[in-house]
Design an enzyme around this catalytic site. Structure first.
Site, short mmCIF file in Angstrom:
data_model
loop_
_atom_site.label_atom_id
_atom_site.label_comp_id
_atom_site.label_asym_id
_atom_site.label_seq_id
_atom_site.Cartn_x
_atom_site.Cartn_y
_atom_site.Cartn_z
N GLU A 69 0.82 -1.20 0.00
CA GLU A 69 0.00 0.00 0.00
C GLU A 69 0.86 1.26 0.00
O GLU A 69 0.55 2.24 -0.68
CB GLU A 69 -0.93 0.01 1.21
CG GLU A 69 -1.92 -1.14 1.26
CD GLU A 69 -1.41 -2.34 2.05
OE1 GLU A 69 -2.23 -3.00 2.70
OE2 GLU A 69 -0.18 -2.61 2.00
N CYS B 246 -0.24 0.01 7.59
CA CYS B 246 -0.71 0.45 6.27
C CYS B 246 -2.10 1.07 6.36
O CYS B 246 -2.44 1.94 5.55
CB CYS B 246 -0.73 -0.73 5.31
SG CYS B 246 0.92 -1.34 4.90
N ALA C 158 11.70 -42.34 -14.33
CA ALA C 158 12.97 -42.60 -15.00
C ALA C 158 12.86 -43.91 -15.75
O ALA C 158 11.93 -44.70 -15.53
CB ALA C 158 14.12 -42.67 -13.99
N SER D 196 16.80 -40.12 -16.66
CA SER D 196 15.55 -39.35 -16.54
C SER D 196 15.60 -38.02 -17.26
O SER D 196 14.62 -37.27 -17.23
CB SER D 196 15.22 -39.11 -15.06
OG SER D 196 16.25 -38.37 -14.43
N GLY E 19 13.16 -37.76 -4.03
CA GLY E 19 12.70 -38.67 -5.04
C GLY E 19 11.45 -39.38 -4.58
O GLY E 19 10.72 -38.91 -3.70
#
Length: 328
Positions: free
Chosen positions: A47, A79, A157, A163, A262
């Site tokens: 703001e 603000c 993969a 992969s 993984g």
């Protein structure tokens, strides 16, 4: 509000622990005279940035903000008071502030005679740049996304372990753009040992993006001292644990966390109920054999399947991106 959302999207990943907020100031004729987004911690909020751009044209105008204007004195002033002092006549904000200290800006504005309304596009803001910050405020832990790339038969993969690359260049570019807005990326030690990933966010020309997420390695196995993830391109945190909640406790100050690899690490987060969104990049390819995208998610029978709801589907080059969230 669309302009405010776009502004907030541009600062994702740079504002923590503050939320990435966007703000637009309209003058008394409804013309846009200021656009702002939250600066890095210690800097002005959205703001204040927008008001500075608007200058005197803000008086009698309207502020449109993605989050309720804050109402507390921290590193910067509230603000809500800045909007009052600028002579703003009306404020529209998309989402009430859930933070117990910062909330209350709407009341301050109303007490000063400012017209206040909630909306529009509340759902868009909650699903957009404020998603992770709101999640941490409401649930006390980071928002976790599991991202993976797989063939249409679910292989991450080939049988020989290769992969690169399952998905095409457009999808990979999208991944790097998203990394540049994250707080942290989590991988297991197995992924580091097998693939030696760099886990940096890179621009289309290959250079490093200005913002880099923290690289987090999880597991009890040691990783080579020469691993790319240990260089100084981005900060790295090595956690000697397999416990998902211990990992998240170490990342408690982060909003937006990505689990990238993984399959066993993904399974652990899924089994613990700590995946808040899935980003599944699916390539139009078949392998027929090779590692699955996930292992050990704790599912033994079809009735225990972890069900997710489609939030969106995107075509990125030749690939599909499915954004999924848990069924409630």
């Amino acid at each position: 509000m669309r302009l405010a959302i776009d502004a907030s999207q541009g600062v994702r990943g740079t504002t923590s622990p503050n939320p990435p907020v966007g703000a637009v100031i309209l003058d008394s004729f409804g013309e846009v005279v200021g656009i702002g987004a939250t600066n890095p911690v210690g800097g002005p909020h959205a703001e204040v940035v927008a008001l500075a751009e608007a200058g005197g044209r803000a008086r009698g105008g309207t502020a449109v903000v993605t989050l309720e204007p804050c109402n507390h004195h921290g590193r910067t002033g509230p603000c809500s008071q800045a909007l009052v002092d600028a002579g703003i006549a009306a404020v529209h904000y998309a989402v009430p502030d859930p933070h117990p200290i910062a909330a209350g800006g709407a009341d301050t504005l109303r007490a000063a005679g400012v017209a206040v309304a909630v909306g529009p596009l509340t759902a868009d803001v909650e699903r957009g740049p404020l998603r992770a910050w709101l999640h941490r405020q409401r649930h006390g832990r980071p928002h976790v996304t599991w991202k993976f790339a797989a063939t249409i038969d679910g292989r991450s993969a080939a049988a020989d372990g290769t992969s690169q690359w399952i998905t095409g260049p457009a999808a990979r570019a999208r991944v790097h753009a998203d990394r540049a807005r994250l707080d942290a990326i989590v991988v297991g030690t197995g992924t580091v040992i097998a693939d030696d990933p760099w886990l940096t966010a890179r621009l289309p020309d290959g250079s490093l993006a200005p913002h880099q997420p923290v690289r987090v390695v999880v597991g009890t196995r040691g990783i080579p001292s020469t691993a790319k993830i240990l260089d100084d391109a981005a900060p790295t945190l090595v956690l000697r644990t397999h416990n998902v909640d211990e990992v998240l406790a170490e990342l408690a100050d982060q909003d937006d966390v990505l689990v990238e690899g993984g399959p066993r690490l993904a399974g652990a987060f899924l089994a613990a109920g700590r995946v808040d969104r899935i980003q599944a990049y699916l390539a139009p390819a078949l392998l027929g054999d090779g590692p699955n995208a996930v292992e050990g998610a704790g599912v033994r029978t079809i009735s225990e399947a972890l069900r997710f709801r489609r939030e969106s589907v995107e075509t990125i080059g030749d690939d599909l991106l499915l954004n999924l969230i848990p069924e409630q």
